[in-house]
Enzyme design. Structure first.
Site, PDB file in Angstrom:
ATOM      1  N   LYS A  10      -4.093   6.898   5.270  1.00 59.80           N
ATOM      2  CA  LYS A  10      -2.900   6.665   5.742  1.00 59.80           C
ATOM      3  C   LYS A  10      -2.267   8.262   5.824  1.00 59.80           C
ATOM      4  O   LYS A  10      -2.846   9.136   5.361  1.00 59.80           O
ATOM      5  CB  LYS A  10      -2.276   6.026   4.644  1.00 59.80           C
ATOM      6  CG  LYS A  10      -2.699   4.486   4.465  1.00 59.80           C
ATOM      7  CD  LYS A  10      -1.783   3.389   3.965  1.00 59.80           C
ATOM      8  CE  LYS A  10      -2.628   2.573   2.951  1.00 59.80           C
ATOM      9  NZ  LYS A  10      -1.544   1.914   2.038  1.00 59.80           N
ATOM     10  N   TYR A  50       0.255  -4.811   9.651  1.00 63.01           N
ATOM     11  CA  TYR A  50       0.759  -5.352   8.471  1.00 63.01           C
ATOM     12  C   TYR A  50       1.912  -6.749   8.775  1.00 63.01           C
ATOM     13  O   TYR A  50       2.559  -7.094   7.763  1.00 63.01           O
ATOM     14  CB  TYR A  50       1.819  -4.287   7.934  1.00 63.01           C
ATOM     15  CG  TYR A  50       1.018  -3.322   7.000  1.00 63.01           C
ATOM     16  CD1 TYR A  50       0.182  -3.441   6.307  1.00 63.01           C
ATOM     17  CD2 TYR A  50       1.235  -1.788   7.409  1.00 63.01           C
ATOM     18  CE1 TYR A  50      -0.687  -2.496   5.489  1.00 63.01           C
ATOM     19  CE2 TYR A  50       0.555  -0.893   6.850  1.00 63.01           C
ATOM     20  CZ  TYR A  50      -0.409  -1.244   5.800  1.00 63.01           C
ATOM     21  OH  TYR A  50      -1.117  -0.175   5.288  1.00 63.01           O
ATOM     22  N   ASN A 113      -0.537   4.935  -1.499  1.00 68.26           N
ATOM     23  CA  ASN A 113      -1.813   4.749  -1.994  1.00 68.26           C
ATOM     24  C   ASN A 113      -2.962   5.225  -1.223  1.00 68.26           C
ATOM     25  O   ASN A 113      -4.208   4.655  -1.375  1.00 68.26           O
ATOM     26  CB  ASN A 113      -2.013   3.346  -2.668  1.00 68.26           C
ATOM     27  CG  ASN A 113      -2.053   2.374  -1.587  1.00 68.26           C
ATOM     28  OD1 ASN A 113      -1.980   2.790  -0.298  1.00 68.26           O
ATOM     29  ND2 ASN A 113      -2.291   1.080  -1.711  1.00 68.26           N
ATOM     30  N   HIS A 116      -6.268   2.520   3.279  1.00 65.76           N
ATOM     31  CA  HIS A 116      -6.115   1.190   3.474  1.00 65.76           C
ATOM     32  C   HIS A 116      -7.407   0.400   3.852  1.00 65.76           C
ATOM     33  O   HIS A 116      -8.258   1.287   4.147  1.00 65.76           O
ATOM     34  CB  HIS A 116      -5.288   0.473   4.594  1.00 65.76           C
ATOM     35  CG  HIS A 116      -5.261  -0.867   5.064  1.00 65.76           C
ATOM     36  ND1 HIS A 116      -4.512  -1.933   4.479  1.00 65.76           N
ATOM     37  CD2 HIS A 116      -6.014  -1.245   5.952  1.00 65.76           C
ATOM     38  CE1 HIS A 116      -5.227  -3.087   5.085  1.00 65.76           C
ATOM     39  NE2 HIS A 116      -5.917  -2.643   5.955  1.00 65.76           N
ATOM     40  N   GLU A 127      -8.533  -6.685  12.239  1.00 64.17           N
ATOM     41  CA  GLU A 127      -8.158  -5.081  12.122  1.00 64.17           C
ATOM     42  C   GLU A 127      -8.872  -4.207  13.068  1.00 64.17           C
ATOM     43  O   GLU A 127      -8.374  -3.468  13.588  1.00 64.17           O
ATOM     44  CB  GLU A 127      -7.924  -4.817  10.814  1.00 64.17           C
ATOM     45  CG  GLU A 127      -7.057  -5.645   9.683  1.00 64.17           C
ATOM     46  CD  GLU A 127      -6.911  -5.130   8.477  1.00 64.17           C
ATOM     47  OE1 GLU A 127      -7.893  -4.447   7.992  1.00 64.17           O
ATOM     48  OE2 GLU A 127      -6.177  -5.735   7.515  1.00 64.17           O
TER      49      GLU A 127
HETATM   50  P1  CMP Z   1      -2.562  -1.622   1.888  1.00 61.52           P
HETATM   51  O1  CMP Z   1      -4.048  -1.851   1.422  1.00 61.52           O
HETATM   52  O2  CMP Z   1      -2.227  -0.687   3.232  1.00 61.52           O
HETATM   53  O3  CMP Z   1      -1.861  -2.792   2.182  1.00 61.52           O
HETATM   54  C1  CMP Z   1      -0.547  -3.318   2.256  1.00 61.52           C
HETATM   55  C2  CMP Z   1       0.284  -2.145   1.707  1.00 61.52           C
HETATM   56  O4  CMP Z   1       1.589  -2.408   1.241  1.00 61.52           O
HETATM   57  C3  CMP Z   1      -0.464  -1.541   0.523  1.00 61.52           C
HETATM   58  O5  CMP Z   1      -1.497  -1.183   0.669  1.00 61.52           O
HETATM   59  C4  CMP Z   1       0.707  -0.786  -0.321  1.00 61.52           C
HETATM   60  O6  CMP Z   1       0.347   0.564   0.305  1.00 61.52           O
HETATM   61  C5  CMP Z   1       1.954  -1.358   0.345  1.00 61.52           C
HETATM   62  N1  CMP Z   1       2.396  -1.823  -0.723  1.00 61.52           N
HETATM   63  C6  CMP Z   1       2.100  -3.282  -1.579  1.00 61.52           C
HETATM   64  N2  CMP Z   1       2.991  -3.384  -2.486  1.00 61.52           N
HETATM   65  C7  CMP Z   1       4.011  -2.744  -2.647  1.00 61.52           C
HETATM   66  C8  CMP Z   1       5.157  -2.482  -3.126  1.00 61.52           C
HETATM   67  N3  CMP Z   1       5.537  -3.463  -4.133  1.00 61.52           N
HETATM   68  N4  CMP Z   1       5.986  -1.631  -2.626  1.00 61.52           N
HETATM   69  C9  CMP Z   1       5.695  -0.463  -1.821  1.00 61.52           C
HETATM   70  N5  CMP Z   1       4.442  -0.715  -1.026  1.00 61.52           N
HETATM   71  C10 CMP Z   1       3.694  -1.636  -1.542  1.00 61.52           C
END
Ligand code: CMP
Length: 153
Positions: A10, A50, A113, A116, A127
């Site tokens: 990301k 998403y 984080n 993904h 995806e």
């Molecule tokens: P990802 O694996 O990209 O899939 C969904 C994303 O939503 C997740 O990683 C996080 O980056 C984001 N996400 C999930 N929960 C939260 C949250 N409570 N607040 C902000 N971002 C979130």
């Protein structure tokens, strides 16, 4: 079973210059890179990717974040690739991610984080089709495969 899975490094991972180190973790494990590109993400693509989170309170911020700067999209192939990649990435919430995982080593915030990955076979298929044209996915032999992959029975 041989699987393919989608990984996104990301915008935070790219901006923090972690792309090479992240890719190395998947390669070192033995997974094969079958698709790879740098993408400036359109809002429509982000919203589609998403879509499962559309009703969540963090959806708007998530789309803003993923479109804020280029990301690197990767398709990895190998035995149980979906599960293996999720283990390499670590728990979605970085404070729950084990040390030695990408998130456990490089991330602190759930919203930032770093990576993904597809969470199951259906998501992987959807995806991969969303992020890559068929012609962008290359199947090829690696000499090292005889040391990484058990012979087909
Ligand atoms: P990802 O694996 O990209 O899939 C969904 C994303 O939503 C997740 O990683 C996080 O980056 C984001 N996400 C999930 N929960 C939260 C949250 N409570 N607040 C902000 N971002 C979130």
């Amino acid at each position: 079973m041989t699987e393919r899975t989608l990984v996104l490094v990301k915008p935070d991972g790219v901006q923090r210059q972690l792309t090479g180190r992240i890719l190395a973790r998947y390669e070192e494990r033995g997974l094969k890179v079958v698709g790879l590109k740098l993408v400036r993400v359109e809002r429509t693509l982000a919203e589609e990717h998403y879509a499962a989170h559309r009703e969540k309170p963090f959806f708007g911020g998530l789309v803003e974040f993923i479109t804020s700067s280029p990301l690197v999209a990767i398709v990895l192939q190998g035995p149980n690739a979906i599960t293996v990649v999720r283990a390499i990435n670590g728990a979605t919430r970085p404070h729950e991610a084990a040390p030695g995982t990408i998130r456990g080593d490089f991330a602190l915030e759930t919203a930032q984080n770093i990576v993904h990955a597809s969470d199951g076979p259906e998501a992987a298929e959807t995806e991969i089709a969303l992020w890559f044209d068929h012609a962008e996915l290359l199947d090829y032999e690696r000499d090292v495969d005889r040391w990484v992959l058990a012979p087909a029975e």
